[in-house]
Design an enzyme around this catalytic site. Structure first.
Site, short mmCIF file in Angstrom:
data_model
loop_
_atom_site.label_atom_id
_atom_site.label_comp_id
_atom_site.label_asym_id
_atom_site.label_seq_id
_atom_site.Cartn_x
_atom_site.Cartn_y
_atom_site.Cartn_z
N GLU A 11 4.20 -37.83 13.24
CA GLU A 11 4.52 -38.31 11.89
C GLU A 11 5.37 -37.24 11.24
O GLU A 11 4.93 -36.10 11.10
CB GLU A 11 3.25 -38.55 11.08
CG GLU A 11 3.53 -39.07 9.69
CD GLU A 11 2.37 -38.84 8.74
OE1 GLU A 11 2.63 -38.40 7.60
OE2 GLU A 11 1.22 -39.08 9.14
N CYS B 70 2.37 -37.28 2.38
CA CYS B 70 3.43 -37.88 3.20
C CYS B 70 3.82 -39.25 2.69
O CYS B 70 4.88 -39.78 3.05
CB CYS B 70 2.99 -37.96 4.66
SG CYS B 70 1.29 -38.47 4.88
#
Length: 409
Positions: free
Chosen positions: A147, A184
């Protein structure tokens, strides 16, 4: 129970013509030892005992964690707790290992080690791409589930903007600055048709942001990168500063930043679409809804997209939804993307560069799939079959038999 095994049985059909069918059974097995890289921004949830470690353990994989140097003390405390749990459960000592240290070479050597069969990573695009290259260059390439970066676009639909620009702006400012913007899923891009309603939103968002005190970022390096990114946006010829957060004392204090540009300026420089990790966002003013659609179509892959809409906006949203689905892993309406529920339906992933593999998620029960692979067994004697596939279903798990899902006990 046992859904993750994907136990599947296609019984033999010896009388089938023109050719008989053999007895075929399938289950998922663990990939093998997994290297997990702790994240800088989540010392707990995405670090030593985070979701990558938990889902790899659940799949039956040993885990080697490369601790993040941003929080070595926390990492060691959690690692000691895991080691104690391994011992108390009577598991082999090699089920878990912890490698602390600031060296990039240590992480590179871990990924290159032939005993490692998969990698879980949360961090920068540069770091994730470097690990992907090492994994691909091995004699036996392995998957890297990284990620990496996302600006999580928010589409401000016309009716919603007309009716509640100020309340949307207040919610946005709170989401943007949550955790000093170190999520995020931080909303870093806002897209809308230009006009008086968008101007109202920008003014209200600027007012709300300017009243929010700066928050302390996790490390000097993260703070320096944030200030560099904000500085580049301030100096960019296509952007205009709307507001900065309130000033305040403290080491690594992050003042939120909000900018505005037009769609042509945004498209002209790909750097405007890159993540500035922290409480920084860009509003993009579009000419019309067709311009909004074109802007969405040109975006990189993202973790999330948020639709701020009212009932009147739903026909337009229905037209844009196929575009948005191709760009993100999670679509939400009239909320904010910060905060990720751990559940069966959650997807915390998305097309590249949000993740290295857009078919995966690092949060939710589907995360286990990253560390499994299917094995098929053809005409094996009953005594050699795994318990999950034996006649009589001794484990009492759900299985798919001849195409039909059969519930377990």
């Amino acid at each position: 129970m046992g859904d993750w095994l994907h136990a599947t049985i296609d019984p033999a059909q010896p009388e089938r013509v023109p050719l008989p069918r053999p007895d075929l059974r399938r289950r998922h097995v663990a990939l093998g030892p997994v290297a997990v890289f702790g994240a800088s921004n989540f010392p707990l949830a995405f670090s030593v005992a985070g979701g990558d470690t938990a889902s790899a353990f659940a799949a039956g994989c040993p885990v080697v964690v490369k601790g993040h140097p941003a929080h070595p003390g926390t990492g060691e405390l959690v690692a000691r707790a895991i080691k104690a749990a391994v011992t108390s459960c009577g598991l082999p000592e090699g089920v878990f290992s912890y490698l602390p240290g600031p060296s990039n070479a240590l992480g590179a050597a871990l990924v290159a080690d032939p005993r490692i069969k998969a990698v879980g990573f949360t961090g920068s695009r540069g770091g994730g791409l470097a690990l992907m290259q090492i994994a691909a260059a091995r004699g036996e390439p392995i998957p890297v589930y990284a990620e990496m970066s996302s600006i999580n676009p928010v589409i401000l639909f016309p009716a919603a903007l007309r009716d509640r620009a100020e309340s949307i702006a207040e919610g946005f400012a709170q989401s943007l600055t949550m955790g000093a913007g170190q999520f995020c899923t931080n909303p870093g891009l806002l897209i809308a048709v230009g006009g008086a309603d968008l101007d109202r939103f920008a003014a209200a968002a600027g007012t709300a942001l300017s009243a929010i005190a700066p928050a302390t970022m996790l490390t000097p390096g993260i703070h320096a990168s944030f200030e560099s990114g904000v500085g580049a946006l301030e100096q960019h010829g296509a952007t205009q500063l709307v507001a900065r957060g309130a000033e305040g004392p403290g080491l690594c204090a992050a003042r939120g930043a909000l900018f505005i540009t037009d769609a042509d300026g945004f498209r002209a420089d790909a750097a405007l679409g890159h993540e500035v990790f922290g409480s920084s966002a860009v509003i993009v003013r579009c000419r019309d809804v067709e311009d909004v659609a074109a802007l969405i179509a040109g975006l990189e892959g993202q973790l999330t997209a948020t639709l701020q809409l009212d009932a009147e906006d739903e026909p337009l949203a229905a037209k844009l939804l196929p575009l948005i689905e191709r760009k993100v892993g999670r679509i939400l309406a009239n909320g904010w993307p910060t905060g990720v529920e751990v559940c069966h339906a959650m997807v915390h992933g998305g097309p590249f560069p949000a993740t290295s593999d857009g078919r995966s998620t690092s949060v939710g029960t589907l995360a286990i799939e990253r560390f499994l692979r299917p094995v098929s067994y053809q005409n094996l004697p009953e005594g050699l079959l795994p318990a999950a596939l034996k006649p009589g279903n001794p484990w009492g798990i759900a299985r798919r038999v001849d195409g039909a899902l059969v519930a377990g006990d």
